[in-house]
Design a protein around this motif. Structure first.
Motif, PDB file in Angstrom:
ATOM      1  N   VAL A  99     -32.735 -30.179   7.912  1.00 48.63           N
ATOM      2  CA  VAL A  99     -31.770 -30.872   8.752  1.00 48.63           C
ATOM      3  C   VAL A  99     -30.408 -30.583   8.137  1.00 48.63           C
ATOM      4  O   VAL A  99     -30.222 -30.749   6.924  1.00 48.63           O
ATOM      5  CB  VAL A  99     -32.020 -32.396   8.771  1.00 48.63           C
ATOM      6  N   ALA A 100     -29.462 -30.098   8.959  1.00 46.40           N
ATOM      7  CA  ALA A 100     -28.132 -29.769   8.449  1.00 46.40           C
ATOM      8  C   ALA A 100     -27.160 -30.886   8.796  1.00 46.40           C
ATOM      9  O   ALA A 100     -27.119 -31.358   9.936  1.00 46.40           O
ATOM     10  CB  ALA A 100     -27.649 -28.449   9.038  1.00 46.40           C
ATOM     11  N   ILE A 101     -26.379 -31.296   7.802  1.00 44.33           N
ATOM     12  CA  ILE A 101     -25.398 -32.359   7.968  1.00 44.33           C
ATOM     13  C   ILE A 101     -24.029 -31.786   7.653  1.00 44.33           C
ATOM     14  O   ILE A 101     -23.817 -31.233   6.559  1.00 44.33           O
ATOM     15  CB  ILE A 101     -25.729 -33.550   7.039  1.00 44.33           C
ATOM     16  N   VAL A 146     -30.928 -29.045  13.589  1.00 48.59           N
ATOM     17  CA  VAL A 146     -32.238 -29.085  12.948  1.00 48.59           C
ATOM     18  C   VAL A 146     -32.798 -27.670  12.978  1.00 48.59           C
ATOM     19  O   VAL A 146     -32.510 -26.900  13.900  1.00 48.59           O
ATOM     20  CB  VAL A 146     -33.212 -30.067  13.645  1.00 48.59           C
ATOM     21  N   CYS A 147     -33.564 -27.326  11.959  1.00 47.31           N
ATOM     22  CA  CYS A 147     -34.108 -25.968  11.858  1.00 47.31           C
ATOM     23  C   CYS A 147     -35.623 -26.019  11.825  1.00 47.31           C
ATOM     24  O   CYS A 147     -36.213 -26.659  10.947  1.00 47.31           O
ATOM     25  CB  CYS A 147     -33.583 -25.275  10.603  1.00 47.31           C
ATOM     26  N   TYR A 148     -36.224 -25.331  12.798  1.00 49.50           N
ATOM     27  CA  TYR A 148     -37.676 -25.241  12.882  1.00 49.50           C
ATOM     28  C   TYR A 148     -38.126 -23.841  12.482  1.00 49.50           C
ATOM     29  O   TYR A 148     -37.449 -22.850  12.793  1.00 49.50           O
ATOM     30  CB  TYR A 148     -38.143 -25.520  14.319  1.00 49.50           C
ATOM     31  N   THR A 174     -39.177 -31.399   3.110  1.00 52.35           N
ATOM     32  CA  THR A 174     -38.232 -30.559   3.843  1.00 52.35           C
ATOM     33  C   THR A 174     -36.962 -30.431   3.019  1.00 52.35           C
ATOM     34  O   THR A 174     -36.946 -30.793   1.827  1.00 52.35           O
ATOM     35  CB  THR A 174     -37.942 -31.135   5.260  1.00 52.35           C
ATOM     36  N   LYS A 175     -35.922 -29.897   3.626  1.00 56.09           N
ATOM     37  CA  LYS A 175     -34.640 -29.770   2.927  1.00 56.09           C
ATOM     38  C   LYS A 175     -33.543 -30.406   3.780  1.00 56.09           C
ATOM     39  O   LYS A 175     -33.661 -30.483   5.008  1.00 56.09           O
ATOM     40  CB  LYS A 175     -34.284 -28.288   2.729  1.00 56.09           C
ATOM     41  N   ILE A 176     -32.487 -30.825   3.096  1.00 50.59           N
ATOM     42  CA  ILE A 176     -31.241 -31.190   3.758  1.00 50.59           C
ATOM     43  C   ILE A 176     -30.235 -30.115   3.384  1.00 50.59           C
ATOM     44  O   ILE A 176     -30.191 -29.658   2.230  1.00 50.59           O
ATOM     45  CB  ILE A 176     -30.734 -32.577   3.285  1.00 50.59           C
ATOM     46  N   GLU A 177     -29.452 -29.684   4.373  1.00 49.60           N
ATOM     47  CA  GLU A 177     -28.443 -28.651   4.149  1.00 49.60           C
ATOM     48  C   GLU A 177     -27.096 -29.306   4.435  1.00 49.60           C
ATOM     49  O   GLU A 177     -26.830 -29.679   5.572  1.00 49.60           O
ATOM     50  CB  GLU A 177     -28.739 -27.520   5.146  1.00 49.60           C
ATOM     51  N   GLY A 235     -19.011 -19.030   7.922  1.00 51.23           N
ATOM     52  CA  GLY A 235     -17.873 -19.951   7.901  1.00 51.23           C
ATOM     53  C   GLY A 235     -18.192 -21.315   7.315  1.00 51.23           C
ATOM     54  O   GLY A 235     -17.627 -22.324   7.742  1.00 51.23           O
ATOM     55  N   VAL A 236     -19.091 -21.342   6.330  1.00 57.70           N
ATOM     56  CA  VAL A 236     -19.475 -22.629   5.727  1.00 57.70           C
ATOM     57  C   VAL A 236     -19.675 -22.502   4.220  1.00 57.70           C
ATOM     58  O   VAL A 236     -19.998 -21.428   3.706  1.00 57.70           O
ATOM     59  CB  VAL A 236     -20.794 -23.184   6.338  1.00 57.70           C
ATOM     60  N   LYS A 237     -19.460 -23.629   3.552  1.00 52.38           N
ATOM     61  CA  LYS A 237     -19.919 -23.825   2.179  1.00 52.38           C
ATOM     62  C   LYS A 237     -21.188 -24.655   2.288  1.00 52.38           C
ATOM     63  O   LYS A 237     -21.250 -25.593   3.078  1.00 52.38           O
ATOM     64  CB  LYS A 237     -18.844 -24.548   1.369  1.00 52.38           C
ATOM     65  N   VAL A 238     -22.212 -24.327   1.508  1.00 55.01           N
ATOM     66  CA  VAL A 238     -23.546 -24.913   1.686  1.00 55.01           C
ATOM     67  C   VAL A 238     -24.058 -25.506   0.379  1.00 55.01           C
ATOM     68  O   VAL A 238     -23.826 -24.945  -0.695  1.00 55.01           O
ATOM     69  CB  VAL A 238     -24.553 -23.826   2.149  1.00 55.01           C
TER      70      VAL A 238
END
Ligand code: CO
Length: 134
Positions: free
Chosen positions: A8-10, A80-82, A51-54, A40-43
């Protein structure tokens, strides 16, 4: 077609402050931040048992998450990434059903070094969906 929830990306304005929230208040295993100029992002990745949080902070002018943060200044769930077994098969099945694939429709290499695609939120219950081939 879809398998596990990969992450899940926040989107956040301040990735250091957000990392501290997850590390200190929530006691999570928070990784080191890194730049992804091609997206175009810092991660930052946060490893959870299932799972992971991004965490995503805008990087550079015209970052795709800058507009999102104008509407959600406190941050918010961005996508969300599946997981899928074959991203081209998944893409072609989805397109045949009328779903819109963002960009030029070809997979890009995502934050985990694997091919990813994004699907239009209007076709998926108002949620930006990322597919990642694992
Ligand atoms: Co993602």
């Amino acid at each position: 077609m879809i398998g596990r929830l990969n992450h899940v990306a926040i989107a956040v304005k301040d990735i250091e402050a957000a990392s501290a929230v997850y590390r200190n208040a929530l006691g999570a295993n928070v990784g080191a931040p890194f730049d992804q100029p091609e997206h175009g992002v810092k991660v930052v990745f946060i490893e959870l048992p299932n799972t992971k949080i991004e965490l995503l902070e805008p990087l550079g002018a015209g970052s795709p998450i800058a507009k999102f943060l104008e509407k959600a200044p406190d941050g918010g769930i961005h996508h969300v990434c599946y997981e899928v077994d074959d991203i081209l098969v998944a893409r072609d099945q989805l397109k045949a059903q009328g779903a819109r694939v963002l960009g030029d429709g070809n997979p890009k290499i995502g934050a985990h070094g694997k091919p990813v695609l994004f699907l239009h939120p209007k076709d998926f219950c108002g949620t930006l969906v990322e597919l990642e081939q694992v």
